[in-house]
Design a protein around this motif. Structure first.
Motif, PDB file in Angstrom:
ATOM      1  N   UNK A 169       0.844  -1.200   0.000  1.00  0.00           N
ATOM      2  CA  UNK A 169       0.000   0.000   0.000  1.00  0.00           C
ATOM      3  C   UNK A 169       0.876   1.246   0.000  1.00  0.00           C
ATOM      4  N   UNK A 170       1.936   1.231   0.818  1.00  0.00           N
ATOM      5  CA  UNK A 170       2.867   2.375   0.857  1.00  0.00           C
ATOM      6  C   UNK A 170       3.510   2.581  -0.510  1.00  0.00           C
ATOM      7  N   UNK A 171       3.943   1.486  -1.145  1.00  0.00           N
ATOM      8  CA  UNK A 171       4.536   1.567  -2.494  1.00  0.00           C
ATOM      9  C   UNK A 171       3.518   2.121  -3.494  1.00  0.00           C
ATOM     10  N   UNK A 172       2.291   1.651  -3.418  1.00  0.00           N
ATOM     11  CA  UNK A 172       1.238   2.114  -4.321  1.00  0.00           C
ATOM     12  C   UNK A 172       0.965   3.600  -4.149  1.00  0.00           C
ATOM     13  N   UNK A 173       0.920   4.055  -2.893  1.00  0.00           N
ATOM     14  CA  UNK A 173       0.683   5.481  -2.628  1.00  0.00           C
ATOM     15  C   UNK A 173       1.829   6.334  -3.177  1.00  0.00           C
ATOM     16  N   UNK A 174       3.048   5.827  -3.038  1.00  0.00           N
ATOM     17  CA  UNK A 174       4.205   6.553  -3.557  1.00  0.00           C
ATOM     18  C   UNK A 174       4.129   6.629  -5.088  1.00  0.00           C
ATOM     19  N   UNK A 175       3.760   5.509  -5.696  1.00  0.00           N
ATOM     20  CA  UNK A 175       3.643   5.470  -7.156  1.00  0.00           C
ATOM     21  C   UNK A 175       2.592   6.477  -7.638  1.00  0.00           C
ATOM     22  N   UNK A 176       1.415   6.464  -6.997  1.00  0.00           N
ATOM     23  CA  UNK A 176       0.357   7.399  -7.381  1.00  0.00           C
ATOM     24  C   UNK A 176       0.748   8.854  -7.095  1.00  0.00           C
ATOM     25  N   UNK A 177       1.502   9.062  -6.018  1.00  0.00           N
ATOM     26  CA  UNK A 177       1.964  10.424  -5.707  1.00  0.00           C
ATOM     27  C   UNK A 177       2.836  10.952  -6.843  1.00  0.00           C
ATOM     28  N   UNK A 178       3.761  10.120  -7.327  1.00  0.00           N
ATOM     29  CA  UNK A 178       4.657  10.545  -8.415  1.00  0.00           C
ATOM     30  C   UNK A 178       3.882  10.754  -9.721  1.00  0.00           C
ATOM     31  N   UNK A 179       2.927   9.856  -9.995  1.00  0.00           N
ATOM     32  CA  UNK A 179       2.096  10.010 -11.199  1.00  0.00           C
ATOM     33  C   UNK A 179       1.311  11.321 -11.107  1.00  0.00           C
ATOM     34  N   UNK A 180       0.701  11.566  -9.952  1.00  0.00           N
ATOM     35  CA  UNK A 180      -0.088  12.789  -9.776  1.00  0.00           C
ATOM     36  C   UNK A 180       0.775  14.041  -9.827  1.00  0.00           C
ATOM     37  N   UNK A 181       1.994  13.982  -9.280  1.00  0.00           N
ATOM     38  CA  UNK A 181       2.910  15.128  -9.370  1.00  0.00           C
ATOM     39  C   UNK A 181       3.207  15.446 -10.824  1.00  0.00           C
ATOM     40  N   UNK A 182       3.459  14.404 -11.600  1.00  0.00           N
ATOM     41  CA  UNK A 182       3.759  14.605 -13.018  1.00  0.00           C
ATOM     42  C   UNK A 182       2.568  15.250 -13.724  1.00  0.00           C
ATOM     43  N   UNK A 183       1.355  14.806 -13.377  1.00  0.00           N
ATOM     44  CA  UNK A 183       0.143  15.389 -13.976  1.00  0.00           C
ATOM     45  C   UNK A 183       0.001  16.862 -13.591  1.00  0.00           C
ATOM     46  N   UNK A 184       0.280  17.182 -12.323  1.00  0.00           N
ATOM     47  CA  UNK A 184       0.176  18.566 -11.854  1.00  0.00           C
ATOM     48  C   UNK A 184       1.198  19.439 -12.585  1.00  0.00           C
ATOM     49  N   UNK A 185       2.420  18.915 -12.727  1.00  0.00           N
ATOM     50  CA  UNK A 185       3.476  19.643 -13.438  1.00  0.00           C
ATOM     51  C   UNK A 185       3.036  19.912 -14.879  1.00  0.00           C
ATOM     52  N   UNK A 186       2.494  18.888 -15.549  1.00  0.00           N
ATOM     53  CA  UNK A 186       2.035  19.046 -16.935  1.00  0.00           C
ATOM     54  C   UNK A 186       0.862  20.025 -17.022  1.00  0.00           C
ATOM     55  N   UNK A 187      -0.098  19.867 -16.108  1.00  0.00           N
ATOM     56  CA  UNK A 187      -1.297  20.703 -16.127  1.00  0.00           C
ATOM     57  C   UNK A 187      -0.962  22.189 -15.989  1.00  0.00           C
ATOM     58  N   UNK A 188      -0.033  22.492 -15.075  1.00  0.00           N
ATOM     59  CA  UNK A 188       0.336  23.882 -14.832  1.00  0.00           C
ATOM     60  C   UNK A 188       1.490  24.350 -15.719  1.00  0.00           C
ATOM     61  N   UNK A 189       1.971  23.432 -16.583  1.00  0.00           N
ATOM     62  CA  UNK A 189       3.073  23.743 -17.489  1.00  0.00           C
ATOM     63  C   UNK A 189       4.277  24.304 -16.733  1.00  0.00           C
TER      64      UNK A 189
END
Length: 194
Positions: A169-189
């Motif tokens: 679960x901890x690994x999964x949360x970390x994975x989703x955190x990184x995926x979501x960070x990448x999305x936020x970075x892309x969204x805000x350019x």
């Protein structure tokens, strides 16, 4: 006769009400500190002068528009403006390498360089602030795991013990955190640099 120093907040208020001399006093009072800060980052007198002038142009515009909220923090506010203008200067002059947000890019690699000169140090500070802001946008459970892993350097076993969830679960949360960070970075350019 005792000479009383007028607080910055009073001078700001007087300037907003139309007393031009109040701004002169503020500039004179803080010039050395602000200019020295700028020069310590750019190491060029002409560039430092330009950034110093741009800083006060921005200060004047903000004050005239009534967009300055007085909290007794005039100097830190001006220093922040000059800090941002220094970063803009480095960006405009292509002195900061840019990352494309490919899968190979590790968002935290920009935080790990310990051999930084003054220029990179100020940029690193800004990037850390930007990354912290991005992390704050994550869901709480992902943010918790990410902060423990990256900033506290805990293993996933230690994170699992501390949070009471399984290692997977901890690994999964970390994975989703990184995926979501990448999305936020892309969204805000957002461009993160090292």
């Amino acid at each position: 006769m005792q000479y009383e120093i007028i607080p910055d907040s009073t001078l700001v208020s007087n300037y907003v009400k139309g007393d031009e001399s109040a701004l002169e006093i503020l500039i004179y009072r803080h010039k050395q500190k602000i200019y020295s800060f700028i020069y310590s980052k750019v190491f060029d007198r002409d560039v430092a002068e330009d950034i110093f002038q741009d800083t006060f142009i921005k200060v004047i515009r903000t004050l005239k528009k009534g967009n300055y909220n007085e909290e007794g923090k005039f100097l830190p506010w001006v220093m922040r403006i000059s800090h941002n203008l220094v970063i803009d200067y480095f960006r405009k002059n292509n002195r900061m390498p840019k990352f494309d947000n490919t899968n190979e890019f590790n968002i935290f690699s920009v935080l790990s360089d310990s051999s930084l000169n003054a220029e990179n140090s100020i940029i690193k500070e800004q990037v850390e602030t930007d990354v912290r802001r991005l992390v704050d946008e994550l869901p709480e459970d992902q943010k918790e795991v990410l902060l423990m892993r990256i900033y506290e350097d805990l293993s996933f076993k230690e994170i699992s013990d501390k949070t009471g969830v399984s290692i997977n679960t901890a690994l999964g949360r970390m994975r989703y955190a990184l995926i979501n960070l990448r999305k936020i970075v892309d969204k805000h350019n957002i461009i993160l640099t090292n």
